[in-house]
Scaffold this motif. Sequence first.
Motif, PDB file in Angstrom:
ATOM      1  N   VAL A 130       9.785  36.356  54.171  1.00 49.11           N
ATOM      2  CA  VAL A 130      10.952  36.050  54.997  1.00 49.11           C
ATOM      3  C   VAL A 130      11.979  37.162  54.826  1.00 49.11           C
ATOM      4  O   VAL A 130      12.296  37.552  53.695  1.00 49.11           O
ATOM      5  CB  VAL A 130      11.583  34.697  54.595  1.00 49.11           C
ATOM      6  CG1 VAL A 130      12.779  34.379  55.475  1.00 49.11           C
ATOM      7  CG2 VAL A 130      10.550  33.575  54.677  1.00 49.11           C
ATOM      8  N   SER A 131      12.493  37.675  55.927  1.00 50.90           N
ATOM      9  CA  SER A 131      13.500  38.734  55.867  1.00 50.90           C
ATOM     10  C   SER A 131      14.709  38.283  55.057  1.00 50.90           C
ATOM     11  O   SER A 131      15.174  37.145  55.201  1.00 50.90           O
ATOM     12  CB  SER A 131      13.945  39.127  57.276  1.00 50.90           C
ATOM     13  OG  SER A 131      15.086  39.979  57.228  1.00 50.90           O
ATOM     14  N   ARG A 179      17.581  31.705  57.445  1.00 46.15           N
ATOM     15  CA  ARG A 179      16.808  30.721  56.684  1.00 46.15           C
ATOM     16  C   ARG A 179      17.075  30.842  55.191  1.00 46.15           C
ATOM     17  O   ARG A 179      16.907  29.882  54.445  1.00 46.15           O
ATOM     18  CB  ARG A 179      15.315  30.930  56.939  1.00 46.15           C
ATOM     19  CG  ARG A 179      14.822  30.482  58.299  1.00 46.15           C
ATOM     20  CD  ARG A 179      13.321  30.702  58.411  1.00 46.15           C
ATOM     21  NE  ARG A 179      12.621  30.090  57.291  1.00 46.15           N
ATOM     22  CZ  ARG A 179      11.348  30.327  57.015  1.00 46.15           C
ATOM     23  NH1 ARG A 179      10.651  31.184  57.758  1.00 46.15           N
ATOM     24  NH2 ARG A 179      10.770  29.732  55.986  1.00 46.15           N
ATOM     25  N   LEU A 180      17.472  32.040  54.736  1.00 44.25           N
ATOM     26  CA  LEU A 180      17.762  32.255  53.325  1.00 44.25           C
ATOM     27  C   LEU A 180      19.246  32.492  53.075  1.00 44.25           C
ATOM     28  O   LEU A 180      19.831  31.889  52.175  1.00 44.25           O
ATOM     29  CB  LEU A 180      16.949  33.442  52.798  1.00 44.25           C
ATOM     30  CG  LEU A 180      15.426  33.293  52.785  1.00 44.25           C
ATOM     31  CD1 LEU A 180      14.771  34.574  52.283  1.00 44.25           C
ATOM     32  CD2 LEU A 180      14.999  32.118  51.908  1.00 44.25           C
ATOM     33  N   HIS A 218      13.470  28.172  46.336  1.00 49.33           N
ATOM     34  CA  HIS A 218      12.560  29.246  46.723  1.00 49.33           C
ATOM     35  C   HIS A 218      12.203  30.147  45.541  1.00 49.33           C
ATOM     36  O   HIS A 218      11.351  31.024  45.685  1.00 49.33           O
ATOM     37  CB  HIS A 218      13.189  30.100  47.830  1.00 49.33           C
ATOM     38  CG  HIS A 218      13.363  29.376  49.134  1.00 49.33           C
ATOM     39  ND1 HIS A 218      12.292  28.949  49.900  1.00 49.33           N
ATOM     40  CD2 HIS A 218      14.475  28.989  49.814  1.00 49.33           C
ATOM     41  CE1 HIS A 218      12.737  28.343  50.987  1.00 49.33           C
ATOM     42  NE2 HIS A 218      14.056  28.364  50.960  1.00 49.33           N
ATOM     43  N   SER A 248      17.494  36.950  57.106  1.00 46.02           N
ATOM     44  CA  SER A 248      17.280  35.741  57.894  1.00 46.02           C
ATOM     45  C   SER A 248      18.253  34.641  57.477  1.00 46.02           C
ATOM     46  O   SER A 248      18.516  34.424  56.286  1.00 46.02           O
ATOM     47  CB  SER A 248      15.841  35.249  57.703  1.00 46.02           C
ATOM     48  OG  SER A 248      15.665  33.973  58.285  1.00 46.02           O
ATOM     49  N   GLU A 295       5.033  32.914  51.982  1.00 46.58           N
ATOM     50  CA  GLU A 295       5.575  33.420  53.240  1.00 46.58           C
ATOM     51  C   GLU A 295       6.518  34.572  52.951  1.00 46.58           C
ATOM     52  O   GLU A 295       7.260  34.549  51.965  1.00 46.58           O
ATOM     53  CB  GLU A 295       6.316  32.303  53.984  1.00 46.58           C
ATOM     54  CG  GLU A 295       6.842  32.704  55.348  1.00 46.58           C
ATOM     55  CD  GLU A 295       7.538  31.559  56.078  1.00 46.58           C
ATOM     56  OE1 GLU A 295       8.080  31.811  57.171  1.00 46.58           O
ATOM     57  OE2 GLU A 295       7.540  30.434  55.555  1.00 46.58           O
ATOM     58  N   TYR A 313      11.600  41.897  52.435  1.00 44.60           N
ATOM     59  CA  TYR A 313      11.040  40.573  52.668  1.00 44.60           C
ATOM     60  C   TYR A 313      10.913  39.820  51.355  1.00 44.60           C
ATOM     61  O   TYR A 313      10.249  40.280  50.419  1.00 44.60           O
ATOM     62  CB  TYR A 313       9.673  40.680  53.339  1.00 44.60           C
ATOM     63  CG  TYR A 313       9.750  41.213  54.754  1.00 44.60           C
ATOM     64  CD1 TYR A 313       9.957  40.353  55.828  1.00 44.60           C
ATOM     65  CD2 TYR A 313       9.662  42.580  54.996  1.00 44.60           C
ATOM     66  CE1 TYR A 313      10.053  40.838  57.120  1.00 44.60           C
ATOM     67  CE2 TYR A 313       9.761  43.082  56.284  1.00 44.60           C
ATOM     68  CZ  TYR A 313       9.964  42.201  57.347  1.00 44.60           C
ATOM     69  OH  TYR A 313      10.072  42.694  58.627  1.00 44.60           O
ATOM     70  N   GLY A 347       5.775  31.628  60.841  1.00 50.47           N
ATOM     71  CA  GLY A 347       6.240  32.635  59.894  1.00 50.47           C
ATOM     72  C   GLY A 347       5.131  33.605  59.517  1.00 50.47           C
ATOM     73  O   GLY A 347       3.998  33.540  60.019  1.00 50.47           O
ATOM     74  N   TRP A 348       5.448  34.506  58.592  1.00 46.17           N
ATOM     75  CA  TRP A 348       4.505  35.531  58.146  1.00 46.17           C
ATOM     76  C   TRP A 348       3.832  35.011  56.880  1.00 46.17           C
ATOM     77  O   TRP A 348       4.304  35.211  55.774  1.00 46.17           O
ATOM     78  CB  TRP A 348       5.264  36.821  57.884  1.00 46.17           C
ATOM     79  CG  TRP A 348       4.388  38.004  57.630  1.00 46.17           C
ATOM     80  CD1 TRP A 348       3.027  38.014  57.468  1.00 46.17           C
ATOM     81  CD2 TRP A 348       4.811  39.359  57.495  1.00 46.17           C
ATOM     82  NE1 TRP A 348       2.566  39.286  57.244  1.00 46.17           N
ATOM     83  CE2 TRP A 348       3.650  40.141  57.253  1.00 46.17           C
ATOM     84  CE3 TRP A 348       6.045  39.989  57.534  1.00 46.17           C
ATOM     85  CZ2 TRP A 348       3.707  41.517  57.059  1.00 46.17           C
ATOM     86  CZ3 TRP A 348       6.109  41.364  57.350  1.00 46.17           C
ATOM     87  CH2 TRP A 348       4.941  42.111  57.123  1.00 46.17           C
TER      88      TRP A 348
END
Length: 264
Positions: free
Chosen positions: A226-227, A232-233, A244, A230, A224, A145, A182-183
């Motif tokens: 994020v995997s 998203r990345l 980021h 994902s 956050e 993550y 999200g986390w």
Amino acid sequence: MRFAITGIRATRVNLHMNDYVSGLPNPLASIGFADTIIRRLDLKPWSAKVLPILHGVHVSVGRTRPEYAPSPKRGGLFGAAEMPEDLIGSAEVSMIVDMPGCDSEHSVLAAVKGMRFAGGVMTEEPEVSVVLRDGAALRNVPRGYAVVPATQHRNITSFGNPDSLTAVANILYPEKRERGDGWLIPTAIGYRLLEDPDRAPKRRGTRRPDVPHVFAEPGVGIAELVSVRSSRLVGLPDEEFENHFWRWDARGDLVLGHPAYHPA
């Protein structure tokens, strides 16, 4: 050039970010790790940018006794040679590091040898490889993550004010969590200076005599997890991916680990 540093395994890692946040390695420690490499390679200080990635964190049970040794500052008296940490453990991490002026993974690997991560001792030699500049760089990294600033909550920060701490808590622990949030995690974001560096008195025992030593208070914000798999990345182009990355950004009396957390 951009590099992936993988396989960082360290013990006795400091998992205490500040007075409000504990349990995870401080993302600011990753900036410090990258900046140490920069300085060992005689490149421009404070220029590194880093995306920390967590694979595993294990909190130690109990507290360890600090190391004792003769102290020159105390006339050779035997005493604690280190400050005991409030929370320590072991961590497995990777990071994508942007290092302007460096074009050799062999130089980076040589600089990493013997370093510490977040105060902890590395138990294995990590691997270093050149990666692409966009989000596809994460394909070289094991599952985990990435710790990224939660830019949708960038204005929710606190330096100890009770109302601002409540605002952070309301985002982290809402009565009803919306889909797509999200986390979210609380994280250390940097410091607010309590003194003017140009007027601060010279202090003994500092690590760098040429750098002003000033008192500061820590800040907390929202990040956050994020995997790294994902979209998203992984699907981001270079510029958006770089947004980021954590890097030092100083303005006024704030020294923060990402420009998104500045009030402006």
